[in-house]
Every structure is written in structure tokens, then in C-alpha cells.
Scaffold this motif. Sequence first.
Motif, short mmCIF file in Angstrom:
data_model
loop_
_atom_site.label_atom_id
_atom_site.label_comp_id
_atom_site.label_asym_id
_atom_site.label_seq_id
_atom_site.Cartn_x
_atom_site.Cartn_y
_atom_site.Cartn_z
N GLU A 386 10.48 80.11 10.44
CA GLU A 386 10.83 80.75 9.18
C GLU A 386 11.32 79.74 8.15
OE1 GLU A 386 13.72 83.63 10.25
OE2 GLU A 386 12.27 84.99 11.23
N HIS A 387 12.11 78.77 8.62
CA HIS A 387 12.59 77.73 7.71
C HIS A 387 11.44 76.91 7.17
CE1 HIS A 387 15.35 74.76 6.04
NE2 HIS A 387 14.64 73.80 6.65
N GLU A 388 10.47 76.61 8.01
CA GLU A 388 9.31 75.85 7.57
C GLU A 388 8.48 76.63 6.56
OE1 GLU A 388 6.78 72.51 7.51
OE2 GLU A 388 8.77 72.79 8.41
N LEU A 389 8.32 77.94 6.79
CA LEU A 389 7.58 78.77 5.84
C LEU A 389 8.28 78.82 4.49
CD1 LEU A 389 6.53 81.74 8.17
CD2 LEU A 389 5.02 80.02 7.16
N ARG A 391 10.32 76.60 3.24
CA ARG A 391 10.20 75.29 2.58
C ARG A 391 8.81 75.11 1.98
NH1 ARG A 391 8.70 70.09 3.91
NH2 ARG A 391 7.99 70.78 5.96
N ASN A 392 7.78 75.57 2.69
CA ASN A 392 6.42 75.46 2.16
C ASN A 392 6.24 76.29 0.89
OD1 ASN A 392 5.68 73.74 4.20
ND2 ASN A 392 4.81 75.35 5.51
N ARG A 393 6.88 77.48 0.86
CA ARG A 393 6.77 78.30 -0.34
C ARG A 393 7.42 77.62 -1.55
NH1 ARG A 393 7.51 82.70 3.37
NH2 ARG A 393 9.78 82.57 3.12
N ARG A 394 8.58 76.98 -1.29
CA ARG A 394 9.25 76.26 -2.40
C ARG A 394 8.39 75.10 -2.88
NH1 ARG A 394 13.77 76.96 0.96
NH2 ARG A 394 13.68 74.76 1.58
#
Length: 636
Positions: A386-389, A391-394
Amino acid sequence: MPFKLLITLFLTLSVAQVSGQGKADSLKNRLSVSRSDTNKVWLLRDIAYYSLSEYPDSSVYFGMRGATLARSLGFTRGEIRNLYQVALGYERQELADSAVQIYKRAIHLAEASQDGKAKVDMLSSLGVSFYYSGNFPDAVRYYSQAYTAADSLGYFDQQGYILNNMGVIYRMQGQYEKALEVYTKSLRLKEQHGDRGGVVNSLYNIGLAYSFLEQFERSLEALLRAREEAKLLEGTELDLANIDVGIGVAYYNLGHLKEARTFLESGLMDLGEKESYTRAAGLGYLGALDVEDGFHQSGFAKIDEAYRYAKKANRLELLLQISRERALAADKAGNEALAASSWRAYSSLADSLRSRDLRQLREEMQARFELKDKEMTIVGQQWKIEHELSRNRRMLAAALVFLLFALVCGVLAVMLRKRATQLKLAVAAKDKALSDNELLIREMHHRTKNNLQLLRSVFNLHRRGTQNEDARNVLQSGSESVEAIGLLHHHLYRQGDFRKVDICAYLDELVNYFKRAFSLQERGIDFQLVCPELKLDIDVAIPLGIVINELSTNALKYAFQDDSSGRILLQINQEGNHLNLILSDNGRGFGHESSENGTGSKLVELFSKKLGANLSRTSDENGTLVRLEFELPPDA
């Protein structure tokens, strides 16, 4: 407080069987005239089945032949049933690892062919295999899988069998509540399908479980019901005897001593004189009643007989309760010495049982901790995803805002990422290739070990089938050489290093094989091994192992005659890149039988030359010494 002897017995059926090997020999005569079709597959399966009790290696051989023929015919069901006989043959030879691999292979075939009942049977058999090897967690795991599969098929016969086996494991682990739960489930299943014999068995086991839990009123209720059901069936005399003893136990612990004596005496009379857990428990209780009524001599005689059986059978719970009752009886009789020794035995056994229970509790807590740790790992991985997702959205939003500015950087990043992906895929491909190679080597050694076992079985079959003594000796020598090589491959498979051999560990296994095969302990022959820590290349280890096998076999056969005891010493030492091997004995020296022109001597000379070794022998009336010296290759 009255004592409780915990009775453990399963209702058994007497099955008359035809002489297995005679039937197998009769079936073998049909092989030469049988066509290679499905009928021959079943013929080979039957030969393997009837050979199992006396010649398990023959069972493996014919079962493998049947499985191979079935596979060539595309006859999956026949292949599965032949593999089952192979697994049983390995189990009889105490080759548990090989049996497990065969069972798993049969399960895979059943799944691929969507043969649900065969899958249930093989899963259940695998559970039995783990149970007899003492691996209870894996036994319960495969039993559970078998039960789930049987439930989906409506295969209720196997369901009841599986539940009873699971109850046995829970009982042996002291988890009586769990045992009671599965026995109750088995009872409902048997009642639902009208299996009256199964109802008797389940009620009996439920009564025993309640007895373990010291709930004697419920135990009595279940056992009385089991007795009424058993009386309605034919051929249940033994069942009624066991149930009567259980009822006597319940009455005793409830304080109804008259009724207890009636059922205990009836059950013991029907059981006869054959030793069993139930008879020992009944004698213990009846002896306690005799002492209670003032018949000390007969009471102590019964208690002592029960004590001897419990000690011989290593039944700790039974031994604990009999020790306590014997101590109480000795107190009543005024025998202070017997009372003191019995109380000491009772205290020691109680400590042992507490230690066992604590060990099982620690194992259960460790399993729970590992499960919790896995759950926390999954939660952590989900958080990382979830954290990776996020960060990717940002990053994507920022890229959209600064699209023009970041165009060149984006292209460069894509190229770098592509390169990184290619490198990662290349590394992954290499890792997979290495893993596949290791798996292939492991499988090769495993199959080699199995093939050597088959080859040894073929040697044994031919040896038994010939009357020529020279031929028998040659075949025996070949079988022993194959066994030496087989031990080496088993050692390689177990240690995981398929190129280098821990030669001392391997020779230790070989010496232990000689001790068993030639009954050295009974003959009074001491076989010693002196060896430093040393690893050799497999190309050196195999011929060296064959040379040692032939020299040792020759010494064991010919050095000691007329049941004379003696000593054999195998020494290995390394000086730089030179290896020295000395095999000495204090036997009678070279005799007429140990001809230097025999097959064994030729093998020794052949493989000594392969090693480039200098071979020398000395012998006199004080014994024989053989020395082998050779230079190790640079990479050995």
C-alpha cells in the motif's frame, strides 16, 4: 483417592489370510504367458501384495514393474495401485523417505487423473506413514487433507477411518478433549450411515476418552451403550470383553465396587491369557479390589502381573497408576519396603509424564508463535504494498505537473528501468537455472538410490532362485557392493553436497551396515573405525568405498571361524596429498576359503588400479593386514 488405569485399545477384526508367498509364487507362473495389458498390471500388483509380508524387496520390484507397464499403457489407476504396493514395501524395509516420495507421486497421479477416491486413499496412507515414523504434525496434516477430500466425495468409510486415526494421535499427545471431539464426530457419521460396528467402535473410544478425562459417569454411559449395541452384532465376543473391562473401570472409580468386580471378572475371563493393555488394566483394578477385600496375596499377584506387562510395553500412564495402587496396597498390608519402592517409582514416573506434557506444551506454543509471526509478516507486506502504491501515485501526479520539464528525465528513467529489469530478469533466469540444476542433481541421486535398491532386489531374487553355491556367492557379493554404493548415494542425497563426500560419515554408516548385516555384536566381533575429518570427490569415494566393502566383507566372512570373537580395525589417515588406508584383523590369516582369485579380490585389484593405489597384504597366525596407499588428485 482410587487410581485410574487408562485403557487404550482399538477394536480389531480377525482376518484369515492365504499364505502370501505361496500365492505369490503361483501368480508368478502366469507372468511368462500373460500379455502386456491391464490384466498383467493387476497380476503384478497382486504378486507385489502377496510378497509383502515375507519379501518386501520383491514387493518393491514387482510393484515397480506393474507401475512402469501401467504408465506405458496410459492406465493411471493401475499405476497408482502398484505404486501403493511399492510404498508399502519401502515401509516394511524401514525406508521411510522413499515411501513418502512414492506416496506423493501416487497423489500427483490421482490429482492429474481426477481420481478422487484414490487421492483420499493415498493421502490417508501418507498420514499413516508419518504416524508410524513419529511425525505427528505431518500425519495430522495429511489426515486432515484426506478427510476434507473424502467429505467432498461422500466417501464416509474413509472418513470414519481417518477420524479414528486422528483421535489416536491426539490421545497419544495427551490432547484428550480433541480426541473426544473427533470420536464424537466419527460416531455421528457412523450413525448417519447405519454402520453399527463403527458405532460400537466410536462409543468405546468415547468411553475411553472420558475415562482419560476422569469423567467416569459419562464414560460409563458411553460404554454401557456400546455394550448394548455390540450384543446385537455377531462375532463381537472380543469387543464385549474389552467393553466389560472398561465398564468395570468406570464402576470402580465411581465407588460401585461390587459391580466393578462383576464386569472386570467377566471381561478378563473372555479375554483369556493373552497379554494386552486391556487385560493388564483389568488385572490392576481386580487386584486392587482383592486387596480392598483383604485378599492380599491374590491381589498383589494380579497387580504384579499388570505391572510387569506395563513395564515391558513401556506404557507410562498405566505403569504410573499401577505403581500408585501397589504402593497403597503395600501400605494396607504393612509391607514398608514394597511401599517405599513403589512410591519412588510412582514419583519418578510422574516426573517423566510432567516433563512430556511440558515438552508438548512448548511445541504447541512454538507453533502458535510461528503462526502469529507469519500473520505479522503478511500484514507488513500488505503495508509495504500500500505504501508503494501511494508513493507511485504521488510520483505520477508530480510527473503530470512537470511533464514538459521531466520529459527527458522520464525517457532516461524508462531506459534505466528497462535496463534494470533486463538485469533482474537475467539474474532471475540464472538463479532459476541454478535451482533447476540442483533439483535435477538431487532427483538424479534419489533415482539412482532407488534404482540401486531395485538392482539389489534383483540380485537377491536371483540368489534365492539358484542352487549353485558359486553363483549365490557372486550374487551376494554383487548385492553387497550395490549396498555400499547405495549408502554413498543416500549419504550424498541427505547431506545436499553432490560432489564432495564426508568420507568418515559415509564409512561410519558402512561400518554400521556391516554390524547389522553380519550380526557382529552377537558374534562378539568389534569393528572399529579411525578416520580424521576428510571430504573426498565422489569419483574417489565410490571406488574407495567398493574396495573397503570387499576387504571388510572378506575379513568378516573368513577371518573368524567357529563362532570366535575378534577385532577389525579400519584406519584412514592423510599426509599431504597422500591417503593411507589400513584394514587389519586378529583372525586366523589367509585361509582356503578366502581365495585371492575370487570375484572380491579381482574387484579390489581393479578399483585399486583405478585409484592408482599401491596394494599390499600381510598375513600370519595373528591376523591379516591390508594396506592401500595412493595420491589424491588435485581437486579431490
